[in-house]
Write a protein that holds these residues in place. Structure first.
Motif, PDB file in Angstrom:
ATOM      1  N   THR A 111     -43.062 104.454  33.577  1.00  0.00           N
ATOM      2  CA  THR A 111     -42.988 104.949  34.962  1.00  0.00           C
ATOM      3  C   THR A 111     -43.798 106.249  35.062  1.00  0.00           C
ATOM      4  O   THR A 111     -43.226 107.341  35.057  1.00  0.00           O
ATOM      5  N   GLY A 147     -45.678 113.518  34.215  1.00  0.00           N
ATOM      6  CA  GLY A 147     -44.980 114.584  33.490  1.00  0.00           C
ATOM      7  C   GLY A 147     -44.619 114.187  32.065  1.00  0.00           C
ATOM      8  O   GLY A 147     -44.894 114.921  31.111  1.00  0.00           O
ATOM      9  N   ALA A 150     -45.943 111.265  38.329  1.00  0.00           N
ATOM     10  CA  ALA A 150     -46.931 112.346  38.349  1.00  0.00           C
ATOM     11  C   ALA A 150     -47.406 112.661  36.934  1.00  0.00           C
ATOM     12  O   ALA A 150     -48.069 113.681  36.710  1.00  0.00           O
ATOM     13  N   GLY A 172     -36.553 104.812  39.288  1.00  0.00           N
ATOM     14  CA  GLY A 172     -36.359 105.289  40.665  1.00  0.00           C
ATOM     15  C   GLY A 172     -37.639 105.766  41.312  1.00  0.00           C
ATOM     16  O   GLY A 172     -38.736 105.440  40.869  1.00  0.00           O
ATOM     17  N   ASP A 191     -47.549 102.210  36.274  1.00  0.00           N
ATOM     18  CA  ASP A 191     -46.897 102.499  37.543  1.00  0.00           C
ATOM     19  C   ASP A 191     -47.333 101.403  38.509  1.00  0.00           C
ATOM     20  O   ASP A 191     -48.487 100.987  38.498  1.00  0.00           O
ATOM     21  N   ARG A 192     -46.382 100.942  39.333  1.00  0.00           N
ATOM     22  CA  ARG A 192     -46.764  99.885  40.271  1.00  0.00           C
ATOM     23  C   ARG A 192     -47.216 100.448  41.603  1.00  0.00           C
ATOM     24  O   ARG A 192     -47.552  99.686  42.510  1.00  0.00           O
ATOM     25  N   GLN A 239     -43.254 110.007  46.464  1.00  0.00           N
ATOM     26  CA  GLN A 239     -42.885 108.867  47.316  1.00  0.00           C
ATOM     27  C   GLN A 239     -41.878 109.292  48.382  1.00  0.00           C
ATOM     28  O   GLN A 239     -42.007 108.939  49.546  1.00  0.00           O
ATOM     29  N   ASP A 245     -38.306 106.145  33.454  1.00  0.00           N
ATOM     30  CA  ASP A 245     -37.672 107.160  34.306  1.00  0.00           C
ATOM     31  C   ASP A 245     -37.525 106.468  35.660  1.00  0.00           C
ATOM     32  O   ASP A 245     -38.441 106.467  36.466  1.00  0.00           O
ATOM     33  N   GLU A 293     -35.958  94.525  37.841  1.00  0.00           N
ATOM     34  CA  GLU A 293     -37.063  95.141  37.091  1.00  0.00           C
ATOM     35  C   GLU A 293     -36.530  95.898  35.876  1.00  0.00           C
ATOM     36  O   GLU A 293     -37.094  95.815  34.785  1.00  0.00           O
ATOM     37  N   PHE A 342     -43.439  97.446  35.279  1.00  0.00           N
ATOM     38  CA  PHE A 342     -43.187  97.523  33.836  1.00  0.00           C
ATOM     39  C   PHE A 342     -42.543  96.267  33.269  1.00  0.00           C
ATOM     40  O   PHE A 342     -42.498  96.070  32.065  1.00  0.00           O
TER      41      PHE A 342
HETATM   42  C1  SAM Z   1     -39.061 108.990  38.863  1.00  0.00           C
HETATM   43  S1  SAM Z   1     -40.761 108.641  38.964  1.00  0.00           S
HETATM   44  C2  SAM Z   1     -41.378 108.983  37.335  1.00  0.00           C
HETATM   45  C3  SAM Z   1     -41.782 110.411  37.149  1.00  0.00           C
HETATM   46  C4  SAM Z   1     -42.441 110.694  35.811  1.00  0.00           C
HETATM   47  N1  SAM Z   1     -41.533 110.552  34.693  1.00  0.00           N
HETATM   48  C5  SAM Z   1     -43.042 112.093  35.786  1.00  0.00           C
HETATM   49  O1  SAM Z   1     -42.640 112.890  34.927  1.00  0.00           O
HETATM   50  O2  SAM Z   1     -43.889 112.396  36.612  1.00  0.00           O
HETATM   51  C6  SAM Z   1     -40.747 106.899  38.943  1.00  0.00           C
HETATM   52  C7  SAM Z   1     -42.118 106.232  39.045  1.00  0.00           C
HETATM   53  O3  SAM Z   1     -41.983 104.926  38.510  1.00  0.00           O
HETATM   54  C8  SAM Z   1     -42.606 103.996  39.341  1.00  0.00           C
HETATM   55  N2  SAM Z   1     -41.861 102.754  39.195  1.00  0.00           N
HETATM   56  C9  SAM Z   1     -40.595 102.499  39.579  1.00  0.00           C
HETATM   57  N3  SAM Z   1     -40.247 101.252  39.235  1.00  0.00           N
HETATM   58  C10 SAM Z   1     -41.327 100.714  38.591  1.00  0.00           C
HETATM   59  C11 SAM Z   1     -41.577  99.452  37.982  1.00  0.00           C
HETATM   60  N4  SAM Z   1     -40.660  98.494  37.968  1.00  0.00           N
HETATM   61  N5  SAM Z   1     -42.774  99.254  37.401  1.00  0.00           N
HETATM   62  C12 SAM Z   1     -43.719 100.228  37.389  1.00  0.00           C
HETATM   63  N6  SAM Z   1     -43.546 101.440  37.970  1.00  0.00           N
HETATM   64  C13 SAM Z   1     -42.354 101.671  38.563  1.00  0.00           C
HETATM   65  C14 SAM Z   1     -42.540 104.577  40.730  1.00  0.00           C
HETATM   66  O4  SAM Z   1     -43.608 104.078  41.514  1.00  0.00           O
HETATM   67  C15 SAM Z   1     -42.647 106.076  40.461  1.00  0.00           C
HETATM   68  O5  SAM Z   1     -43.976 106.504  40.534  1.00  0.00           O
END
Ligand code: SAM
Length: 312
Positions: free
Chosen positions: A31, A36, A34, A102, A52-53, A107, A100, A214, A79
């Motif tokens: 996930t 991080g 950004a 959500g 990331d989707r 978003q 991670d 997912e 994922f």
């Molecule tokens: C909580 S943020 C992650 C932040 C990241 N850990 C950081 O430090 O910047 C969740 C991200 O996961 C992506 N996401 C959520 N479900 C997903 C999935 N099933 N497959 C791929 N990406 C996914 C979302 O689009 C979002 O950009």
């Protein structure tokens, strides 16, 4: 309009401690958001394959891709397709997988993505920016279907009442309109502690993005791609998600099998694919003070054994 607050990674030190990446290893950041976690993993000298989707997240990640050169591969895909995507690049098995779960702050904060009712926007909520939108769902699903989604994914106790109000108010095209319909149906007063629209928005978002399916598929994919000794670190933000992770790890580490709609029980004939996970980790008061979003986060970490993946 104010600029969106950048996403602050939650439980970052704890995730990196759990993954324990070292130079030469390959880790999956399922996930990217950004970036991080990806940046912190790459800073240890390990390589990262990130998913990331959301096309916006992948586009905005291109700066980091350029900075990290051959140490980061960023893939726009859900994922759940991790195993196939890694196999196509000859990149499995891997040493770590982190998820991670959500939505990101980007978003949530961008009104035009339609995830939030704090600022009015089109009723959208699609992470991948394709497929059925929240407006499509609330304007075409039947009352029973809407009630089921609100009850299952929002734990809304008055789901039937809210569903009836939504159907009566159609068409609904804006986030503020939907929030107003829910508040009216539930008799919300501006000084009430929690806005009841929160539950409805969470439910519709989880449903549209198939978030729980997912997660279950992503956990099985992680089991398939981790090498023996590889580490899994999963951060979730509410009990519906954490329950899936907890049950998966309990079952896969030889604890009592516990089935659910998302994680059907399997015969306990398989050898454990994960060592007994350590206790769930919560954010410190200091982190919560810096980043209130961390309050509801739960991290679970587990180490892969050498046993064959159980699969479905
Ligand atoms: C909580 S943020 C992650 C932040 C990241 N850990 C950081 O430090 O910047 C969740 C991200 O996961 C992506 N996401 C959520 N479900 C997903 C999935 N099933 N497959 C791929 N990406 C996914 C979302 O689009 C979002 O950009």
């Amino acid at each position: 309009m104010t600029a969106p607050v950048p996403h602050i990674p939650v439980l970052l030190d704890e995730v990196i401690a759990g993954l324990a990446p070292v130079p030469g290893e390959v880790h999956v950041d399922a996930t990217f958001g950004a970036g991080g976690y990806t940046s912190a993993i790459a800073a240890t000298g390990a390589k990262v394959v990130a998913f990331d989707r959301d096309p916006d997240a992948v586009r905005e990640g291109q700066g980091l891709v350029a900075d990290l050169a051959d140490r980061l591969t960023l893939i726009e895909a859900p994922f759940s397709s991790m195993a196939a995507e890694l196999a196509a690049r000859d990149a499995a098995p891997v040493d770590g997988v982190t998820m991670d779960i959500g939505v990101s702050s980007m978003q949530l904060d961008r009104a035009d993505r339609g995830f939030s009712f704090q600022a009015d926007g089109p009723l959208d909520m699609r992470m991948s920016q394709s497929g059925e939108s929240a407006a499509d769902f609330v304007n075409s699903a039947d009352e029973g279907q809407i009630a089921d989604v609100l009850y299952l994914y929002g734990e809304e106790p008055k789901s039937r009442r809210v569903a009836r109000a939504i159907v009566a108010a159609r068409p609904i095209t804006r986030t503020a309109e939907l929030a107003a319909v829910v508040r009216r149906a539930l008799g919300y007063k501006p000084h009430d502690k929690k806005d009841p629209a929160t539950r409805t928005f969470q439910a519709i978002r989880i449903h549209l993005n198939r978030e729980l399916d997912e997660l279950a598929e992503g956990l099985r994919a992680a089991e398939a791609v981790l090498r023996p000794g590889g580490r899994l670190a999963v951060v979730t933000f509410h009990s519906l998600e954490d329950r899936i992770v907890k049950r998966f790890l309990r079952e896969r580490s030889g604890g009592t099998p516990a089935g659910s709609r998302h994680m059907p029980a399997v015969a306990a004939a398989n050898d454990p694919t994960f060592e007994t996970p350590s206790k769930a980790v919560k954010a410190s008061e200091a982190e919560i003070a810096r980043n209130p979003r961390a309050r509801s986060a739960t991290l679970r970490v587990a180490r892969r054994t050498g046993a064959a993946a159980w699969g479905e």
